[in-house]
Design an enzyme around this catalytic site. Structure first.
Site, PDB file in Angstrom:
ATOM      1  N   GLU A 190      -5.052  -5.469  -5.592  1.00  0.00           N
ATOM      2  CA  GLU A 190      -6.205  -5.754  -4.720  1.00  0.00           C
ATOM      3  C   GLU A 190      -5.777  -5.965  -3.274  1.00  0.00           C
ATOM      4  OE1 GLU A 190      -9.862  -6.133  -5.566  1.00  0.00           O
ATOM      5  OE2 GLU A 190      -9.453  -5.624  -3.483  1.00  0.00           O
TER       6      GLU A 190
ATOM      7  N   LYS B 240      -4.305   3.492   2.755  1.00  0.00           N
ATOM      8  CA  LYS B 240      -5.352   2.679   2.137  1.00  0.00           C
ATOM      9  C   LYS B 240      -6.550   3.519   1.722  1.00  0.00           C
ATOM     10  CE  LYS B 240      -3.872  -1.499   4.564  1.00  0.00           C
ATOM     11  NZ  LYS B 240      -4.018  -2.242   5.834  1.00  0.00           N
TER      12      LYS B 240
ATOM     13  N   LYS C  27       0.817  -1.225   0.000  1.00  0.00           N
ATOM     14  CA  LYS C  27       0.000   0.000   0.000  1.00  0.00           C
ATOM     15  C   LYS C  27       0.843   1.265   0.000  1.00  0.00           C
ATOM     16  CE  LYS C  27       0.126  -1.885   4.273  1.00  0.00           C
ATOM     17  NZ  LYS C  27       0.024  -3.278   4.696  1.00  0.00           N
TER      18      LYS C  27
END
Lengths: 398, 398
Positions: B123, B199, B99
């Protein structure tokens, strides 16, 4: 330009018309094509500002080569089944929100779609706006799904929520649901679990790649749910939810059922209230996952249908989802032979029953004796209950 | 045959190796190709039964034309950023769970992927096993997303759950999380909200098609969460959760924040406990939707990575997700100017403050005066709190 024929102009159909109009620009960006509704098949036309699209004769659609995609939003299986079959045979992709149609004829219709290199897709048939079919098909390729449990019917969940939160009886809650338009005048398909059963069968079809027909699945609705049990369960952090469950028991056996279940507060399902739906999936690698959202309504269901239309436009001439093959031969296990815990309320004293049941968790020992059993089959539970006065028996979700 | 190079052999990397081995047959069915890990880039090799795949020199991967897909599971941005950029330039698709990398360099890396007709997908970078990015990209094409709110960090959610359920203080709960391996020795990235911020920025990037850099987002962690407030909130059916929130304020403005929020029990977010993650999305047509699942762990995160590998295999030579264009120019609004409700605990008597605050809901008026305000901005709240002794101020999720 992608030209659509819409069959039906009810709750879902009007949602689809509405979304295609308001999201024209976004849909063009997504697909690179203008999406246009050319026909709307209705029984009788009436006055709306796009009434020139209304037709009453399906053969016009069937024979119009410009139509790439047929959206079936009529409901029931007749004449929907004939229309959908004939559209697929004419190489038109079909999008439907009709769970009865998919549960009954899905296997055959997917086969025709494959033969013709078109698509037969139905995200809106299960869980309304929740993209549960998409998730199972596209997002779990590194997983085996071991079980799926869902609150799949908004009407019954609304009724159960009113019983839990406002201590309404089943009858009063049903009447309120009917007044609000959440339940039909004849509510049987919802409250007897038929609708939930169709939906869990569709999910099981996709997960286990085996067509499971609703008539082979034990289905129990919520008519007999007692307020007394709702109250006792609430006091211990539990509630009653109507669930559809499909679970792999071993390599070649599936347990599938529609029934009210006792759900405890640790589960996301217990926090799913009113007309919302939710699905919990157990996988081997990803662990437990849940999806939650609106299970019905014009725009929520319409938005799932329109998303499927986009899929069809983007995949013209290519079948993206293949039907369940016939290699996988799962057996359905007899629901009375699956061990689980049960919530039991008896019109008997604790003294009378204490020698019959071992290892139970007593919840109440006043007028009624109420307890949760350890794991056993319904068959052996029924043997134990042979000579006692039973008020309720409810399955417990583990 | 699709040949993969895996960078890193830690928690995520070993999960990927494991899943590709155990799911070989299923992955072959999904893709029509055998998926093989050819190299695993490590700093030093050691003894595992596939140690012949270990290499320490990235240039071998970069220069091997057989490698179609590079899986980056190193973490941090150096050397991950250089490796990923160079792989993309060599026309290899990249899958990552990193991330920090995506939040910082996603815009640039997606542009390179587009230029080279390969894929850069991630993902597993948000919500571990939860297919949130897939859902936002593929399942909401008939919707505008108006807001997204998520519990995106398992470590902090574990700590907050212990505080709520077992009345542990923050320090004790953090220590337990460290002992169980849920928190790092240096826990700052988690408990100060940095991980959550990355995120929510990635989700906002995808939804609003605008790269939002974490350093521009107000970020507050959970170090100062008081057990007293946890207890008071529990008694009124609320709890404290660390949320990342991105919300469209108007056509060209976004409110984005990472902060502890008071969440009431009606929300699925309040039922998300321990190391689980959940995301709630508000859309215009589909209404509210939520996804829930495991936000971390070797197999859950590995399963999201492997699903992305399948996407890359199925879409070789075709960029499936396009980067955010630069047409959409959203402004980030100042978080102190967004009206919301606040939970406030003051070391003052009710008498002293009753003329300062109108329209508040008093929760406690004993040693401290505790209340929830009506909607106002933090700026005006701070003006009111200028001359009073403040114990806590928490945002309330509406």
């Amino acid at each position: 330009m992608a030209k659509i024929a819409l069959l039906g102009h009810g709750v879902v159909g009007t949602g689809v018309v509405n979304i295609i109009a308001t999201k024209a620009e976004k849909l063009f960006k997504e697909t690179g094509e203008k999406i246009e509704i050319k026909y709307i098949l209705v029984r009788h036309d009436y006055d709306v500002d796009y009434k020139e699209k209304f037709i009453t004769d399906f053969s016009i659609i069937e024979n119009d080569e410009e139509i790439d995609i047929v959206v079936e939003a009529i409901g029931d299986t007749e004449p929907a089944y004939e229309y959908v079959k004939s559209a697929l045979k004419k190489k038109k992709s079909v999008v439907t929100s009709n769970k009865e149609l998919v549960a009954k004829y899905g296997y055959e219709l997917m086969q025709i779609a494959e033969e013709k290199n078109v698509n037969f897709i139905f995200e809106a048939a299960v869980g309304g706006a929740i993209p549960i079919i998409h998730e199972v098909r596209n997002c779990l390729k590194a997983n085996n799904v071991n079980s799926i449990s869902g609150i799949l019917n908004g009407t019954t969940n609304y009724i159960l929520t009113r019983m839990i939160e406002e201590k309404m009886s089943f009858d009063v809650a049903l009447k309120q649901a009917q007044e609000l338009g959440y339940a039909e005048a004849d509510p049987s398909a919802d409250i007897d679990g038929i609708d939930t059963c169709r939906k869990i069968c569709i999910l099981a079809d996709i997960i286990f790649k085996n067509h499971i027909y609703p008539e082979n699945v034990y289905t129990q609705g919520i008519r007999k749910v007692r307020l007394e049990d709702v109250d006792i369960l609430k006091s211990i952090g539990g509630c009653i939810k109507l669930l559809g469950i499909a679970r792999r028991v071993d390599k070649c056996k599936i347990f599938i059922i529609t029934s009210p279940f006792v759900v405890f507060n640790e589960s996301i399902l217990s926090a799913t209230n009113d007309v919302f739906n939710a699905v919990q999936i157990e996988t081997d690698n990803a662990g437990i996952m849940s999806l939650y959202g609106r299970g019905a309504g014009s725009l929520p269901t319409g938005s799932a249908v329109v998303n499927d239309i986009v899929e069809c436009v983007l995949n013209k001439g290519k079948t993206i989802y293949h039907g369940w093959n016939t290699e996988n031969k799962y057996l359905l296990v007899d629901h009375t032979e699956v061990p689980m815990r049960f919530y039991v309320a008896l019109d008997e004293s604790y003294e009378k029953i204490k020698d019959i049941f071992e290892d139970i968790k007593i919840l109440c020992a006043e007028e009624e004796t109420v307890f949760i059993t350890s794991k056993l089959t319904l068959k052996s539970l029924n043997e134990k209950l042979n000579n006692v006065k039973v008020k309720s028996v409810l399955r417990v979700l583990d």
